[in-house]
Structure formats: C-alpha cells, structure tokens
Design an enzyme around this catalytic site. Sequence first.
Site, PDB file in Angstrom:
ATOM      1  N   GLU A  71     -17.948   9.664   4.647  1.00 22.35           N
ATOM      2  CA  GLU A  71     -17.412   8.341   4.973  1.00 22.35           C
ATOM      3  C   GLU A  71     -16.475   7.947   3.849  1.00 22.35           C
ATOM      4  O   GLU A  71     -16.790   8.107   2.676  1.00 22.35           O
ATOM      5  CB  GLU A  71     -18.537   7.308   5.130  1.00 22.35           C
ATOM      6  CG  GLU A  71     -19.450   7.194   3.923  1.00 22.35           C
ATOM      7  CD  GLU A  71     -20.463   6.062   4.031  1.00 22.35           C
ATOM      8  OE1 GLU A  71     -20.436   5.321   5.019  1.00 22.35           O
ATOM      9  OE2 GLU A  71     -21.277   5.934   3.092  1.00 22.35           O
ATOM     10  N   ASP A  73       0.868  -1.173   0.000  1.00 25.92           N
ATOM     11  CA  ASP A  73       0.000   0.000   0.000  1.00 25.92           C
ATOM     12  C   ASP A  73       0.908   1.226   0.000  1.00 25.92           C
ATOM     13  O   ASP A  73       2.084   1.164   0.382  1.00 25.92           O
ATOM     14  CB  ASP A  73      -0.929  -0.010   1.221  1.00 25.92           C
ATOM     15  CG  ASP A  73      -2.213   0.764   0.959  1.00 25.92           C
ATOM     16  OD1 ASP A  73      -2.227   1.618   0.046  1.00 25.92           O
ATOM     17  OD2 ASP A  73      -3.212   0.538   1.665  1.00 25.92           O
TER      18      ASP A  73
END
Length: 720
Positions: A471, A268
Amino acid sequence: MYRSNKFRLFFFLLLLLSSTTIAQPLPFRDASLPQTDRVKDLLSRLTLEEKISLLGYRSKAVDRLSIPAYNWWNEGLHGVARAGEATVFPQAIGNAATFDNALLHKAGDVISTEARAKYNLSTAAGRAEQYMGLTFWSPNINIFRDPRWGRGQETYGEDPFLTATMGTAYIKGIQGNDPHYLKASACAKHFAVHSGPESDRHTFNAIVDEKDLRETYLYAFKRLVDSGVESVMCAYNRVNGEPCCASPTLLHHILHEEWHFKGHVVTDCGALDDIFERHKALAGPVETAAAAIKAGVDLDCSSVLQQDALKAVDAGLLTREQIDSALAPLLRTQLKLGFFDDKAAVPFSSYGADSVRTPGHLALARQLAAESMVLLKNDKGILPLNKDSLASLMIVGPNAFSFDALAGNYHGVSSRMVTFLEGLTSATGPAMHVEYDQGCDYKDTVHFGGDWAASNCQATIAVIGLTPVMEGEEGDAFLAPHGGDRTDLSLPAAHIAYIKKLRKAIHNKPLIVVVTAGSAVDLTPIIPYADAILLAWYPGEQGGNALADIVFGKASPSGHLPVTFYRELSDLPAYKDYSLKGRTYRYYDGPVQYPFGYGLSYTTFSYVWQKQPKNNYTLKDTLAVDLTVNNTGDRDGDEVVQAYIEYPNAERMPIKELKAFHRLTVAAHGSQQLSISIPITELQKWDLAAGKWRLYKGNYKVVLGSHSRDEKLTAAFTIH
C-alpha cells in the site's frame, strides 16, 4: 613633481582599495533592511531569463550575484527522508493515533534540527543535492476518506479537526519560533480534494460540492494557512473540471484572495505536464505555464515553467510583472531561511553531525511509537506479560524482522533500526529462552515454520500484516494490486492461515498478534484466535523498543484509531465518489469493527462533570466545560478525552464531529482535572444556497468519551 604624482597615485589606489574592502553588501543581502525592500532589490537585479530559471525546483545558480543553485525538493513526512542517516519517527497515521499534538510538535522541531545539520554539512562540502535542503514538502493533510487509498498512511486520518490540529503542531515544530528566521519550511499538501485513486491520479476529476469542499477537504488547509505554513502544494487531479495546479478557484480565489496566503505555491511533481498531456485541459506547455502562474503557482516540480514561461511572455500570455509576482514569494522564503545572510546571523548555522539522532531524539521516537500503538483486544488481561514469571518466548512472523514494516513510505534511514524482534529480545535479556522464526511469507497458505517451537514456549508473539510495498504511492507500492491502492481490507491470506496454525499448535498458551499497516484492515478472521491484538502501524526506528515497552508493561497502550475500521468495503460508497455521504464516522452510522477514536488501555477511566455547558450560546461565545477524569484501575495510564458535537436535525449535518481532544496521564486510582473549550464559530456549517458560513440555530449536544461511539458524559445546549 614626479615623486609627488607617484604619491598621489599611491594614495588614490590605497583609498580605492580601502573603499572596496569596506563596501556595503548589495541591498538584498542586507539583513537590516525590510524583507520587502530586499526582494524588490533582488528582482531589480535579475534578468528575465534568470528569473525564469529560478521558477523550477532545480533552481539554477546566478553566478554574477553569487547565488548558488538550490534544489527545493525535500521530504520530511516523519523524519528527514531520502537523505542519509536521520531519526525515523512513526509514519504520519501512527503519529495521528497518538492524539498528542504537543509531542508531534517536538518531533517537528527535531526534524528541522536534523535538517539544518544535514544542510550545513552538505553545503560546507560544496553540494546542492536533492533532499539535503530546507524546504520540506510535508505534511500530507489530505483527508483519508476511504481505506483503499494507499497513501492514507501519510495522512493524519479521516477527521478534519484532528488533521488540522496535528498538522498545525507539525508545521510549527518544523518552522520554529525564531522571530527572524524559519528553521525550515513546511508545506501543506496536496491542495486539494486528493485521496485516490492512485492509478488515475494524473487524469482524475474529483467532483465535490461546495459544502463538502469547505467543511471537509479544505478545513485543515485553512487552519495551516492561518498558522503560517510557508508553502502549499497543488495536487495532480482536477476538481470540478479545473486542474488543481492551474485552478482559478482553488489557487487564486480561495487560497490567495480569500485566505490571504503569503507563502509560495509549489506543484506536485509533473503536475503541469499532466494538465496538457493527460487532463488535456490546455493545448500545450506554453499555455499551461501561463495559466499556472496566473492562477498562483510559484514553483514547478518539473521543468515546464523554466522551459516555457519565457515563450509565454514572448507570446503575450504572461507579463514580466506576473513573472516577478511568481518569483517574489520564493525569494521571501529563501530570505526567511537565511540564504542571503551571513551565517553568523542565522541561529541554526552551528548545527552539525552531533545534532542528528541524539539520545533525546531517539527517546522521542520511542515515546511517539509507544503512544501510537493501538490495543484492540486484550482477553482476560493477557497483556502486559510478566517478565519475572516468563521463562520462554517465541517471536514469529514475516514482519518481526522487517525494515519496511518499521519505516512506512517517504522514510529516512537509520544505522540502528530496532525491529520488533530486536526490541523484544533486548527487553527480555539473556536469562530468558527466546526463539525466532519467520513462520510464513505473504503468499504460501500451506507451508509454515515455528509452530512446533512455539508449542514449547510459554507465550508467542506473531508480527504480521502489511508493508509499504503493498500500500502506498503509485509506483512505490509495487506489490499493491491497483496502482498503490488496495482492493480489499484483508490481511494476507497466508498470515490468517498461519495464525490459525499457531493457535492449533500452542493450544491455550497466550498468542499476541501485532499487526503492521498504514490503514484499516479486516481483523475479523484472526480475532477468535488471538488473545491480544495490537496495531503497530509503521512505528519508525524505535518500533521494536516501543513494542517491548507495551508488551512488558513499561508503558500502557494509549493509541486511538484516527480512522474508522469498517467491517467490509460493501459498507462504503464507490471509491471514486468524493461525496462524504456514508463515509467516515461523521456520516456513517452503520456497524463497524472498531469506531474512530477507539483504543484500549491496561486500565480504565471514568468521567465526572465539574462544570457543564451553559444552556444558550451565540456566535461570539465559547463553550467551556470542566470535568474530572478518574483512573479506576490498578495501573497508571494515559486517557485521550474526545469531545464531539451533535448538531440540530438539518439536511446534511454530520452525525457528530470531533471538536476538541486532550491527552492526560492519570495515576492508578488517581484523578486529573480537565477544562475543554470549543469556540462556537467552530460549529458553523456551509450554507450552499447562500455560499457562506452559517451558524444554524437549534438544539446541540456535547458528548465526551474515549471514542466516537462512547458517551461517558453528555450535555445539551441551544444556539439562538
């Protein structure tokens, strides 16, 4: 003599020119050779410095071998993302709600078609831009274990089997079925045990025992590896103290030694920096580069490997052979994508601008969006609305004309995003009186608009809920109260107040509430005021048309919840607790708003056994049942038959578990035959004491229904 020498020289030069013209390509460019030989040849031609320069996502050019620079970072969660015009499909959580893996496979195929087209166009223009390549860092197959996680919208929900099935369909669509070439490369992320908190993800240590690890958090990854996913992305966090991107347990022992993964591992972005800067697990970047490569990392989405791997070799922490072992999988991926072959040999080289957002692609996006929407309430059959008898319609709400409410996060862009307002207006046509008002915002609980106009119309559709700025991922969801995560399940207070205001204004006229969100929300405050509630998720560029199809009866709603809608967060364990105890439908049996798998239709269905399971099974067997699905209503509709297994009474067994599902279309008053097969190997559980999979003996039950708490048909069987 002089003329003779001149002739010989001329002949020699001609021969030399001729041999140069017909020279064979270097072996790594020879498509007739085995892939292993090609990789070995290229490795032999690269210097150590050149090899290390290729270990970062911004791979540098090797001009002397005519190898161009390449940027590995591309996103395709629900359409080619961040790369200009592309078809925008529903967000992943919406795709999961379709329970239609065959349709998601088609979407993956479309995404890779558009990716190839955009890659061909950009490389022809001499560009190597980020997001314009063919190596996609999707899908996100983490388990959506807690509704607070902002990135849950990127997943296929809370269930390992559903996640694995939808994820497998997606990667096979992305990667294609050509015997020689990948259409594009897919990536299973984030490996592993990664689902919040967002605010702590660069320092968080997820504690989980081997049973939850194997049965829940690794299940989908194993299925995707077995299905040939080309890449795996390691996560930011630690698991049981080991940073995921330098984890001997996860990367070396499980992924490579046990599962025999043959693709490449990418970090990542910035995860290697986290290891020494935030986790404080290693002394610095040189030690981290060595540990990551030894564990199994091949590609760095930062610059640690490119800057520090050579220092690790010089310090004796890495060998040249280990550098080769890290680079080889990347070269294999590039060979599979056809990077070193003649374009004429690669079957996707002809794709161009006419392969992007075709009518067929838009029709698929519309179908997926319609299948994703979940009907949660429909009092007195208020939906579908009859256009022929409807003279006026009011459309209100802050999300009715919102790009964000369609797109979700990790999205592409489109020149024709069909908002809910536009889709409904187009469907009604010019002969109907239609009005629009934003009505409210996200904060003001006092001042509202559109209620008087709504009182003058025959029906009102209010589009409210969340958007990806409330969100999502850390940094992207800039209005989220806690690093992208949510601190409650509530709708915005202004939206609740507005629904109440609308109900008061329109009296007994129909009020249809459409809710956008990427996760579970508490609908309790609006349920008494809405005649119908439709959960639209973030439905992509055709969301408005899909909503109109459902509202006016062109399509019957058929979406089913891929997550449990809890009543309140107090029903759940602490957010940072990664134990599955008390979480998801598999381990929580308390009261809920709506259970996993729930979704209403405009019609009703019944099931009848045709062949029940046998009485006894062993590990080598397959449980097989046949049934008839009857449409007992007056409308055509799609049913999603869900098959759950209940286990013997043993410690830490799931309450029940999804092990098969099938979507089928059944005509009004008609029926369809269905066969369901479940390999008994799928019923094995992890034996903590023995450290291996075990088939527990005892009494089991198969349960068929429309959701996890529905029991239309049941049958007992025994494993011995």
